[in-house]
Each structure stands twice: as C-alpha cells, then as structure tokens.
Motif scaffolding. Structure first.
Motif, PDB file in Angstrom:
ATOM      1  N   GLU A  26       0.832  -1.203   0.000  1.00 50.91           N
ATOM      2  CA  GLU A  26       0.000   0.000   0.000  1.00 50.91           C
ATOM      3  C   GLU A  26       0.870   1.257   0.000  1.00 50.91           C
ATOM      4  O   GLU A  26       1.804   1.361   0.805  1.00 50.91           O
ATOM      5  CB  GLU A  26      -0.883   0.036   1.257  1.00 50.91           C
ATOM      6  N   TYR A  79      -6.614   5.430  -5.433  1.00 54.52           N
ATOM      7  CA  TYR A  79      -5.801   5.717  -4.242  1.00 54.52           C
ATOM      8  C   TYR A  79      -6.455   6.722  -3.291  1.00 54.52           C
ATOM      9  O   TYR A  79      -5.822   7.189  -2.344  1.00 54.52           O
ATOM     10  CB  TYR A  79      -4.406   6.213  -4.672  1.00 54.52           C
ATOM     11  N   SER A 113      -6.213   6.182   0.489  1.00 52.32           N
ATOM     12  CA  SER A 113      -4.895   5.896   1.074  1.00 52.32           C
ATOM     13  C   SER A 113      -4.547   6.853   2.205  1.00 52.32           C
ATOM     14  O   SER A 113      -5.047   7.973   2.262  1.00 52.32           O
ATOM     15  CB  SER A 113      -3.815   6.013  -0.005  1.00 52.32           C
ATOM     16  N   HIS A 116      -2.977  10.852  -4.818  1.00 49.60           N
ATOM     17  CA  HIS A 116      -3.880  10.454  -3.724  1.00 49.60           C
ATOM     18  C   HIS A 116      -5.310  10.941  -3.972  1.00 49.60           C
ATOM     19  O   HIS A 116      -6.223  10.543  -3.264  1.00 49.60           O
ATOM     20  CB  HIS A 116      -3.361  10.959  -2.373  1.00 49.60           C
TER      21      HIS A 116
END
Ligand SMILES: Cc1ncc(COP(=O)(O)O)c(C=O)c1O
Length: 368
Positions: free
Chosen positions: A94, A323, A326, A318
């Motif tokens: 991750e 994502y 995240s 992000h």
C-alpha cells in the motif's frame, strides 16, 4: 510547434541497431544487453545494473527483489506520474503519501517520520522533473527505522545530491528510457544497486527465474517475470549513453538561460537551487502563481497559440480513484499547491537558444 521534450538521436544508434539486424541478434539475448548494463553501471559507478522493458517494471522489480508485498506500506510522494504508486500496488503493498516541499516540489523529508507504522517497509523518494530529494535526510530516517530506500530516478538521470548521483544512494535506484527522457531506447528501464545480492536477485526475477540444467532444460524455482529488454533496444541504449554527458550539459545550459530570461517576473517561481544539489532539469519547470497576470492554464493556452507546447504538473495521485482512500500526511497543501500552479516548459536536448528566447518572450509579452 516547439515540443515539450523529444528524443535526440545523433550518435551511433543506427550503427548499433543495424548491427543487431545484420547479425540476427534482435531479441533478449545478445551482446548489447550485457554491454548496456555494464556501461550504465560504470557511468553511475554502481556494482550492478539490470535492464528492464520500462521504468515501471524496474520499480516493480525493485519492490519484488526486496521482498516487499502484501500487508506492507511504502512511503511515497503524491505529486508524481502514477507509475511508482501503481508499482507498489502491483506487488500487493500500500502507498502512504507524504506531502512535497513547496520549494523543490519533491518528497518533503520532514513529513516522513510521522507516517511510519509497524507495516512500513520502504521509502520511495521520487526525484521529479530532475530535482533531487534530500537524500541525506531520507537515508538517515531509513537507517533509524530499518527501512529500505528505492529511488525513483526515472526523471532525473544526471542529477546529484551532495555530489552523489541520484539513483545510487538508496538500496536500489530505477531509471526510465521512455521517449521523452534524457536518454531513450523507445521504451526501457534500468534497476541499479550497490548490493550484489539484490542485483542478482533482480536479474533472476526479471528473467523468469530461469536456470538451465545439465541437459539444457529450464528449471524455475519460483514465480518469475519477463521484464527483459531486447538486444535491439539495448543497442540504442549503448549509443544514447555515449552522449549522456553532452546531453546533461546541454540541459543545464538551457536551464541557465531560462533562469536568466524568466528572472524577476512577478508571480513566476523558478526552480530551487539549493547548495549541494544538482538539478538535472529533465523538464524545466516553473510555478505560475496568483501574482502572475494570467492563470497557469491560461498561460498554457497562450503558449499553444504561439506554437509552444507546455504541460501542467502531475495531479496528486492520492486524489485519483484507485488511491483516494490511502493514508496521507495530515497536510497535503504543498502537493495541491505545486500541482495547481506548476508548469513544464519545452526541454528537449535539441532546443536552440533562439527557441528559448522566443518561449521566454512569449511568457513576458501577454498582449493583455
Ligand atoms: C516519476 C516516474 N516514475 C516512473 C515512470 C515510469 O517509467 P516508464 O514510462 O519507463 O514505465 C515515469 C514515466 O515516465 C515517471 O515519470
């Protein structure tokens, strides 16, 4: 149109590629593959270089070679082309996103420690657009917390931190030879390391973990990958590498002229120039902030209308759907700021002085 960044092909490319065609050595065996790895390792002064099909798989290979996988976390910046983040996902790990520095636009070393968890296995600093990350601090943190460091130097061949070339400072460095990079093989990549064992493991994994038994049959101890580069492309790489010092110097000279001509324009922030760090200026870039008479995107249009290609900075990864959940730094404002205002200007090795003057005049003369 003055393009953003196109290849420079004026060395032995034809000769070496023709040699492959003439001798029938076009595929993944052949002398240019070994030669390209050796020459590249020598250029960077590292123990080992392993050639791959592109920079993305070089990054994936780096993670695999270090045993990073499911359940692990890797700290990375978000203002980047998506490749290194995808590579983290490919191995089942991750990404955890740290903010960037507002002055250098790369991973903010001051944000790393707050993101370290028991699952963190590595830091993946990305040297964006030719700007080096503060590798002294990254290495200090990595040592303190027993983390690996994989440098994404795909955009920064020729850059250095405190006299040491980026890509050679962490456990592994990765490079790309995509068509827009300082040197190109059409598509290609390289993994480099000073650790022989890691280098050997990377080569083994990238060649389907193939070993050859006494009778000539193949044996595969574990799941491997076909990340190899064919001889044809490696031949081009050998030729391009012969010119690398000349091309690096030209890029720096272009940047010097850009700096001179764009100096003191209100609202235009030029690349940082910290002591001890050598920017490779892969893409000469600026921030077009609110004090500039028009917005960054209006400037892109204005440049296009005048025959000049430019490109906005990468949007934060992000914020992309795969994502968006995240973990990140609490404050990602520098990432958003640089993404919002950043602009890449034409940076081909073959750019002429007249073209740079024309580009800078076009930025100055907005006909408002
Ligand atoms: C920061 C960064 N990392 C990785 C890559 C991947 O390289 P490639 O396109 O050779 O797969 C790129 C792209 O060019 C890049 O810009």
């Amino acid at each position: 149109m003055i393009p953003l960044c196109v290849p420079e092909i004026r060395g032995n490319e034809w000769k070496y590629v023709k040699d492959c065609l003439d001798t029938n050595w076009v595929s993944s065996a052949g002398s240019y593959v070994d030669r390209f790895e050796k020459d590249f390792a020598q250029y960077l002064d590292v123990q080992r270089a392993v050639v791959t099909m592109n920079g993305t798989v070089a990054l994936q290979l780096a993670l695999l070679a270090l045993g990073i996988g499911s359940g692990d976390e890797v700290i990375v910046s978000s203002m980047t082309f998506i490749s290194p983040v995808n590579a983290i996902r490919y191995v089942g790990a991750e990404p955890v996103f740290a903010d960037v520095r507002e002055d250098t636009w790369v991973l903010d070393e001051r944000q790393i420690e707050a993101l370290i968890s028991p699952r963190t296995k590595a830091i993946l600093p990305i040297h964006i657009y030719g700007q080096p990350v503060n590798m002294s601090k990254v290495m200090e943190i990595a040592e303190k917390h027993h983390l690996y460091v994989i440098e994404d130097a795909t955009e920064s061949l020729g850059a250095s931190w405190n006299g040491q070339k980026v890509g050679t400072i962490g456990d592994i460095g990765c490079f790309s030879f995509n068509g827009n990079k300082l040197m190109t093989t059409g598509a290609g990549g390289m993994l480099v390391t000073n650790n022989e064992q890691i280098g050997e493991r990377a080569k083994y994994l990238s060649t389907q973990t193939k070993t050859i038994r006494e009778n000539g049959s193949f044996f595969h101890e574990e799941v491997g990958y076909n990340f190899r580069m064919p001889n044809l492309l490696a031949a081009m790489g050998c030729a391009q590498l012969e010119k690398i010092d000349e091309y690096s110097l030209l890029k720096r000279n272009h940047a010097r002229l850009y700096n001179e001509l764009l100096h003191k324009i209100p609202g235009l922030i030029l690349p940082a120039n910290e002591e001890g760090f050598q920017n490779a200026y892969w893409l000469y870039s600026v921030l077009v902030t609110h004090d500039f008479p028009i917005s960054r995107d209006q400037l892109i249009d204005h440049l296009r209308e005048n025959g000049i290609q430019s490109r906005p900075f990468f949007q934060p990864v992000h914020e992309m759907p795969p994502y968006s959940g995240s973990r990140t730094s609490l404050d990602m404002s520098a990432t958003v700021h640089t993404s919002t205002f950043g602009l890449n200007l034409p940076s081909s090795v073959g750019l002429t002085e007249d073209q740079i003057r024309y580009i800078c005049n076009t930025i100055r003369n907005l006909d408002l």
